[in-house]
Design a protein around this motif. Sequence first.
Motif, mmCIF file in Angstrom:
data_model
loop_
_atom_site.group_PDB
_atom_site.id
_atom_site.type_symbol
_atom_site.label_atom_id
_atom_site.label_comp_id
_atom_site.label_asym_id
_atom_site.label_seq_id
_atom_site.Cartn_x
_atom_site.Cartn_y
_atom_site.Cartn_z
ATOM 1 N N VAL A 32 0.798 -1.114 0.053
ATOM 2 C CA VAL A 32 -0.154 -0.151 -0.037
ATOM 3 C C VAL A 32 0.928 1.221 -0.154
ATOM 4 O O VAL A 32 0.654 2.304 -0.883
ATOM 5 C CB VAL A 32 -0.881 -0.038 1.242
ATOM 6 C CG1 VAL A 32 -1.476 1.301 1.502
ATOM 7 C CG2 VAL A 32 -1.953 -1.019 0.993
ATOM 8 N N ARG A 33 1.837 1.296 0.772
ATOM 9 C CA ARG A 33 2.794 2.515 0.853
ATOM 10 C C ARG A 33 3.571 2.960 -0.390
ATOM 11 O O ARG A 33 3.690 3.831 -0.775
ATOM 12 C CB ARG A 33 3.714 2.180 2.047
ATOM 13 C CG ARG A 33 2.965 2.202 3.459
ATOM 14 C CD ARG A 33 4.286 3.065 4.406
ATOM 15 N NE ARG A 33 3.350 3.333 5.490
ATOM 16 C CZ ARG A 33 3.444 2.875 6.818
ATOM 17 N NH1 ARG A 33 4.487 2.090 6.994
ATOM 18 N NH2 ARG A 33 2.745 3.191 7.899
ATOM 19 N N GLU A 34 3.914 1.633 -1.206
ATOM 20 C CA GLU A 34 4.503 1.896 -2.471
ATOM 21 C C GLU A 34 3.475 2.317 -3.492
ATOM 22 O O GLU A 34 4.016 3.318 -4.294
ATOM 23 C CB GLU A 34 5.247 0.386 -3.048
ATOM 24 C CG GLU A 34 6.224 0.052 -2.242
ATOM 25 C CD GLU A 34 7.453 1.109 -2.488
ATOM 26 O OE1 GLU A 34 7.784 1.733 -3.881
ATOM 27 O OE2 GLU A 34 7.994 1.720 -1.421
ATOM 28 N N ASP A 35 2.421 1.905 -3.464
ATOM 29 C CA ASP A 35 1.301 2.328 -4.043
ATOM 30 C C ASP A 35 1.058 3.922 -4.037
ATOM 31 O O ASP A 35 0.946 4.652 -4.955
ATOM 32 C CB ASP A 35 -0.019 1.523 -4.033
ATOM 33 C CG ASP A 35 -0.007 0.132 -4.873
ATOM 34 O OD1 ASP A 35 1.031 -0.080 -5.468
ATOM 35 O OD2 ASP A 35 -1.168 -0.722 -4.514
ATOM 36 N N VAL A 36 1.010 4.367 -2.645
ATOM 37 C CA VAL A 36 0.828 5.699 -2.467
ATOM 38 C C VAL A 36 1.949 6.447 -2.926
ATOM 39 O O VAL A 36 2.082 7.620 -3.460
ATOM 40 C CB VAL A 36 0.551 5.945 -1.059
ATOM 41 C CG1 VAL A 36 0.797 7.170 -0.366
ATOM 42 C CG2 VAL A 36 -0.654 5.140 -0.549
ATOM 43 N N LYS A 37 3.174 6.052 -2.625
ATOM 44 C CA LYS A 37 4.482 6.828 -2.947
ATOM 45 C C LYS A 37 4.546 6.840 -4.483
ATOM 46 O O LYS A 37 5.089 7.898 -5.022
ATOM 47 C CB LYS A 37 5.541 5.840 -2.314
ATOM 48 C CG LYS A 37 7.132 6.325 -2.845
ATOM 49 C CD LYS A 37 8.095 5.502 -2.111
ATOM 50 C CE LYS A 37 9.508 5.761 -2.606
ATOM 51 N NZ LYS A 37 10.414 4.944 -1.895
ATOM 52 N N MET A 38 4.118 5.878 -5.180
ATOM 53 C CA MET A 38 4.110 6.057 -6.513
ATOM 54 C C MET A 38 2.924 6.632 -7.121
ATOM 55 O O MET A 38 2.753 7.175 -8.523
ATOM 56 C CB MET A 38 3.968 4.585 -7.303
ATOM 57 C CG MET A 38 5.422 3.847 -6.997
ATOM 58 S SD MET A 38 5.330 2.057 -7.719
ATOM 59 C CE MET A 38 5.342 2.488 -9.356
ATOM 60 N N GLY A 39 2.082 7.319 -6.400
ATOM 61 C CA GLY A 39 0.915 8.061 -6.819
ATOM 62 C C GLY A 39 -0.251 7.300 -7.401
ATOM 63 O O GLY A 39 -1.172 7.847 -7.778
ATOM 64 N N HIS A 40 -0.285 5.787 -7.083
ATOM 65 C CA HIS A 40 -1.384 5.279 -7.597
ATOM 66 C C HIS A 40 -2.662 5.363 -6.783
ATOM 67 O O HIS A 40 -3.700 4.842 -6.935
ATOM 68 C CB HIS A 40 -1.143 3.804 -7.775
ATOM 69 C CG HIS A 40 0.035 3.578 -8.640
ATOM 70 N ND1 HIS A 40 0.001 3.799 -10.095
ATOM 71 C CD2 HIS A 40 1.530 3.049 -8.650
ATOM 72 C CE1 HIS A 40 1.147 3.270 -10.572
ATOM 73 N NE2 HIS A 40 1.890 2.983 -9.813
ATOM 74 N N ALA A 41 -2.422 5.733 -5.667
ATOM 75 C CA ALA A 41 -3.354 5.952 -4.725
ATOM 76 C C ALA A 41 -3.076 7.096 -3.762
ATOM 77 O O ALA A 41 -1.664 7.516 -3.673
ATOM 78 C CB ALA A 41 -3.490 4.797 -3.523
ATOM 79 N N HIS A 42 -3.956 7.708 -2.957
ATOM 80 C CA HIS A 42 -3.586 8.738 -2.050
ATOM 81 C C HIS A 42 -4.230 8.703 -0.859
ATOM 82 O O HIS A 42 -3.532 9.520 0.228
ATOM 83 C CB HIS A 42 -4.301 10.123 -2.839
ATOM 84 C CG HIS A 42 -3.973 10.461 -4.072
ATOM 85 N ND1 HIS A 42 -2.829 10.863 -4.622
ATOM 86 C CD2 HIS A 42 -4.414 10.347 -5.246
ATOM 87 C CE1 HIS A 42 -2.571 11.088 -5.542
ATOM 88 N NE2 HIS A 42 -3.844 10.654 -6.357
ATOM 89 N N ASP A 43 -4.964 7.830 -0.449
ATOM 90 C CA ASP A 43 -5.550 7.708 1.000
ATOM 91 C C ASP A 43 -5.178 6.388 1.416
ATOM 92 O O ASP A 43 -5.560 5.212 1.332
ATOM 93 C CB ASP A 43 -6.950 7.612 1.048
ATOM 94 C CG ASP A 43 -7.629 7.587 2.418
ATOM 95 O OD1 ASP A 43 -6.764 7.017 3.416
ATOM 96 O OD2 ASP A 43 -8.714 7.995 2.599
ATOM 97 N N GLU A 44 -3.798 6.360 2.155
ATOM 98 C CA GLU A 44 -3.340 4.980 2.749
ATOM 99 C C GLU A 44 -4.122 4.248 3.582
ATOM 100 O O GLU A 44 -4.126 2.979 3.411
ATOM 101 C CB GLU A 44 -2.038 5.579 3.636
ATOM 102 C CG GLU A 44 -1.116 4.394 3.677
ATOM 103 C CD GLU A 44 0.232 4.735 4.656
ATOM 104 O OE1 GLU A 44 0.406 4.089 5.585
ATOM 105 O OE2 GLU A 44 0.860 5.448 4.068
ATOM 106 N N ALA A 45 -4.740 5.029 4.330
ATOM 107 C CA ALA A 45 -5.797 4.051 5.307
ATOM 108 C C ALA A 45 -6.859 3.487 4.515
ATOM 109 O O ALA A 45 -7.280 2.163 4.901
ATOM 110 C CB ALA A 45 -6.165 4.936 6.277
#
Length: 71
Positions: A32-45
Amino acid sequence: MAEHPGFQDAPIEDGAGDASRSEQIRGILVQVREDVKMGHAHDEAALLRQRLADAGISVSDDEIERYVAHE
């Protein structure tokens, strides 16, 4: 083997099924953190909650908050 052709609905790495609940959650959190870091998602929770639900791992809102805040 996936129940639906073309879909992965189970871990594919050897030993993945032997991981403890905590290890499974931490592994999903890393993804999940990698997806957020790469901009594929914005809301980690929200993404963590969804991925855990997809994996059949039930967690409380308090657990989600702890994992997102402390990892």
